[in-house]
Design an enzyme around this catalytic site. Structure first.
Site, PDB file in Angstrom:
ATOM      1  N   HIS A  90       0.644  -1.292  -0.035  1.00  0.00           N
ATOM      2  CA  HIS A  90       0.153  -0.077  -0.088  1.00  0.00           C
ATOM      3  C   HIS A  90       1.024   1.134  -0.106  1.00  0.00           C
ATOM      4  O   HIS A  90       1.650   1.475   0.965  1.00  0.00           O
ATOM      5  CB  HIS A  90      -0.841  -0.144   1.087  1.00  0.00           C
ATOM      6  CG  HIS A  90      -1.725  -1.139   1.199  1.00  0.00           C
ATOM      7  ND1 HIS A  90      -2.514  -1.898   2.022  1.00  0.00           N
ATOM      8  CD2 HIS A  90      -2.639  -1.596  -0.036  1.00  0.00           C
ATOM      9  CE1 HIS A  90      -3.414  -2.616   1.780  1.00  0.00           C
ATOM     10  NE2 HIS A  90      -3.481  -2.544   0.419  1.00  0.00           N
ATOM     11  N   GLU A  93       1.599   3.304   2.949  1.00  0.00           N
ATOM     12  CA  GLU A  93       2.000   2.918   4.016  1.00  0.00           C
ATOM     13  C   GLU A  93       3.408   2.618   4.172  1.00  0.00           C
ATOM     14  O   GLU A  93       3.791   1.644   3.350  1.00  0.00           O
ATOM     15  CB  GLU A  93       1.311   1.563   4.520  1.00  0.00           C
ATOM     16  CG  GLU A  93      -0.255   1.695   4.699  1.00  0.00           C
ATOM     17  CD  GLU A  93      -1.062   0.466   4.485  1.00  0.00           C
ATOM     18  OE1 GLU A  93      -0.552  -0.404   4.655  1.00  0.00           O
ATOM     19  OE2 GLU A  93      -2.419   0.701   4.474  1.00  0.00           O
ATOM     20  N   HIS A 220       2.744  -3.216   6.689  1.00  0.00           N
ATOM     21  CA  HIS A 220       1.796  -2.506   6.439  1.00  0.00           C
ATOM     22  C   HIS A 220       1.764  -1.449   7.583  1.00  0.00           C
ATOM     23  O   HIS A 220       2.686  -1.619   8.342  1.00  0.00           O
ATOM     24  CB  HIS A 220       0.464  -3.191   6.381  1.00  0.00           C
ATOM     25  CG  HIS A 220       0.223  -4.001   5.109  1.00  0.00           C
ATOM     26  ND1 HIS A 220      -0.626  -3.568   4.144  1.00  0.00           N
ATOM     27  CD2 HIS A 220       0.643  -4.875   4.759  1.00  0.00           C
ATOM     28  CE1 HIS A 220      -0.595  -4.423   3.017  1.00  0.00           C
ATOM     29  NE2 HIS A 220       0.234  -5.526   3.299  1.00  0.00           N
ATOM     30  N   GLU A 314       1.172  -5.035  10.941  1.00  0.00           N
ATOM     31  CA  GLU A 314       1.010  -3.710  11.013  1.00  0.00           C
ATOM     32  C   GLU A 314       1.695  -2.923  12.091  1.00  0.00           C
ATOM     33  O   GLU A 314       1.748  -3.386  13.035  1.00  0.00           O
ATOM     34  CB  GLU A 314      -0.562  -3.836  11.291  1.00  0.00           C
ATOM     35  CG  GLU A 314      -1.385  -4.353  10.363  1.00  0.00           C
ATOM     36  CD  GLU A 314      -1.927  -3.530   9.205  1.00  0.00           C
ATOM     37  OE1 GLU A 314      -1.463  -2.477   9.313  1.00  0.00           O
ATOM     38  OE2 GLU A 314      -2.518  -4.194   8.305  1.00  0.00           O
TER      39      GLU A 314
HETATM   40 ZN   LIG Z   1      -1.834  -1.837   4.316  1.00  0.00          ZN
END
Ligand SMILES: [Zn+2]
Ligand SMILES: *[C@@H]1O[C@H](CO)[C@@H](O)[C@H](O)[C@H]1NC(C)=O
Ligand SMILES: *[C@@H]1O[C@H](CO)[C@@H](O)[C@H](O)[C@H]1NC(C)=O
Ligand SMILES: *[C@@H]1O[C@H](CO)[C@@H](O)[C@H](O)[C@H]1NC(C)=O
Ligand SMILES: *[C@@H]1O[C@H](CO)[C@@H](O)[C@H](O)[C@H]1NC(C)=O
Ligand SMILES: *[C@@H]1O[C@H](CO)[C@@H](O)[C@H](O)[C@H]1NC(C)=O
Length: 452
Positions: A90, A93, A220, A314
């Protein structure tokens, strides 16, 4: 430019700027700087690194670059597990991208400085770092001033790359219902894709299916948690916890990260949206689908199309942290990033060969039963319903948590062989070796002639 050696009281002026190896700077590196850093690391550590690009460029024409660390860069060494980190899928990110650039710098620096733990890690593991899977999205996000929830998330065709992989979960779940389960290498069963993948996705799909990766993580931002399979919910209409047959091993992988991060596994860490308690109360880990269901994600694609066990990290609430945060984020993630690479050495590994000729047996099926669980629960058998296959050299890796197991190697036209092993997973050491020499089932008693 002047490199001052203050203590000696003089200044060395380097004529050619190419010779300058500036110390790594924490900042948001653009796509050209990203390439320069990788080349720079390679020039400092030429015998343990290789910089390479995947088969496709991004939609806007940026190369998809990786740097590899290994005792023999460019080659798969027999029995050596392969690990990968992919970041910035992404485009908005961005922390993982900077962490992987710093990690490349750090591995090279520590190797050269003679750090024994880094040297042994690089000698026994082939490590691939991909700082950006979505360089075009990064440019969009950065041009928009950073921390925007959506701008730059997708690629230059407005496709979210983490929804673009073939949906192998649904195929698996439908087979589970029909009791025809085969839950590995499911791409073999796909005749046509329901949509053509984006170039970034296609390039990574090829890498996943061609290289014998054992473990990996996808970096991410937007929350603080280590997420493990499955990401897609078994229930089509709601997000329910959807466990894989390797749930214990995946939890172990996720915990190997969260426990070494000072905030991820802290039970007092507030959640990012302040509406619920944070993931710290559950050790900093979550089953993907229990959180929210993702179709077409990269994590589950790895597990269901190859031998790779992937988790999703994350790394924090802020998708685009300020430059001033980066150095502290590196300190907070460094040990966790290295510890997770070591987890590609848990369980057992070995070679599958023809007992007579010694020829490596490729695509041998490695089946595992959990003997500890059989003894504990008095079940008749406890098959882990996810087989691993051997790679081109007949070598295989079977990630496992501690316990006693029965491992069986089978190949068509050979007699299967089963061995019992106790897995102890000593800290940061290569996996225990269990080799299989299989007897041909068709040529029983016949002499095998080898042409001279
Ligand atoms: Zn992501
Ligand atoms: C790479 O070079 C360094 C420094 O010259 C040396 O210490 C190291 O043994 C070499 N590593 C390999 C894998 O050849
Ligand atoms: C060597 O590397 C390990 C792993 O990153 C680190 O914990 C350790 O502090 C390093 N040793 C030195 C002397 O820097
Ligand atoms: C694609 O990239 C160009 C710049 O290279 C940009 O102007 C355009 O808005 C981008 N389109 C999308 C959908 O991201
Ligand atoms: C499990 O039971 C088997 C057969 O009774 C025994 O050989 C084995 O040592 C036991 N293993 C464990 C981990 O208790
Ligand atoms: C095998 O079973 C034991 C006991 O339930 C458990 O601790 C271990 O994690 C299991 N191994 C795997 C790979 O699931």
């Amino acid at each position: 430019m002047c490199l001052a050696l203050v203590t000696l009281g003089f200044c060395i002026v380097l004529i050619s700027p190419k010779v300058v190896q500036a110390a790594f700077q924490f900042k948001h590196h653009n796509n050209e700087e990203l390439a320069t850093i990788l080349e720079d690391v390679h020039s400092r550590c030429p015998n343990i690194t290789k910089v390479y690009a995947l088969s496709e460029n991004s939609v806007a024409g940026n190369p998809l670059l990786l740097i590899e660390f290994s005792g023999e860069p460019g080659y798969h060494e027999l029995l050596e597990p392969e690990f990968k980190y992919i970041a910035n899928m992404h485009g908005n990110e961005v922390l993982g991208r900077e962490l992987l650039l710093k990690m490349a710098d750090y591995l090279c620096e520590q190797y050269m400085a003679g750090n024994e733990s880094i040297r042994s890690l690089i000698h026994v593991t082939r490590i691939h770092l991909m700082p950006s899977m979505n360089p075009d999205g990064w440019e969009m996000a950065t041009a928009a001033g950073g921390d925007n929830y959506l701008i730059g998330r997708a690629n230059n065709n407005s496709v979210d790359l983490n929804r673009d992989f073939p949906d192998l979960d649904r195929l698996l779940y439908s087979e589970e219902e029909e009791r025809t389960v085969r839950n590995n290498h499911l791409m073999d069963q796909i005749r046509h894709l329901d949509h053509p993948p984006q170039p970034e996705t296609l390039a990574v799909m090829r890498m996943i299916m061609e290289q014998p990766f054992v473990a990996s993580a996808n970096l991410h931002g937007g929350d603080l948690v280590a997420n493990y399979p499955y990401d897609e919910s078994r229930d089509k209409d709601g997000s329910i916890e959807s466990l894989s047959p390797d749930d214990d091993t995946f939890r172990h992988l996720a915990l190997s990260y969260s426990k070494l991060h000072p905030r991820m596994s802290d039970p007092n860490q507030p959640s990012c949206d302040d509406t619920s308690s944070g993931f710290g109360k559950q050790g900093g880990i979550t089953n993907g689908a229990a959180w929210y269901s993702v179709e077409g994600g990269m994590q589950d694609f790895n597990y269901l199309s190859s031998n790779d066990f992937e988790i999703t990290l994350e790394l924090g609430c802020e998708k685009y942290p300020k430059t001033e945060r980066l150095a502290q984020e590196w300190e907070d993630n460094k040990d966790a990033l290295i510890n997770l690479i070591w987890q590609s050495h848990i369980g057992v590994k070995g070679e599958v060969k023809d007992a007579v000729t010694g020829r490596p047996l490729v695509n041998a099926i490695i089946t595992t039963r959990n003997v500890t669980r059989i003894n504990e629960t008095h079940a008749r058998k406890d098959l882990i319903k996810h087989d691993i296959t051997s790679a081109q050299g007949g070598d295989y890796w079977r990630l496992l948590t501690k316990g006693e197991y029965e491992i069986t190697a089978s190949v068509r036209n050979y007699l299967p062989l089963t061995k019992r092993v106790l897995v102890t997973n000593p800290h940061h050491e290569p996996a225990f070796i269990v080799n299989f020499e299989l007897q041909s089932a068709t040529n029983q008693g016949q002499r095998t002639w080898v042409n001279s």
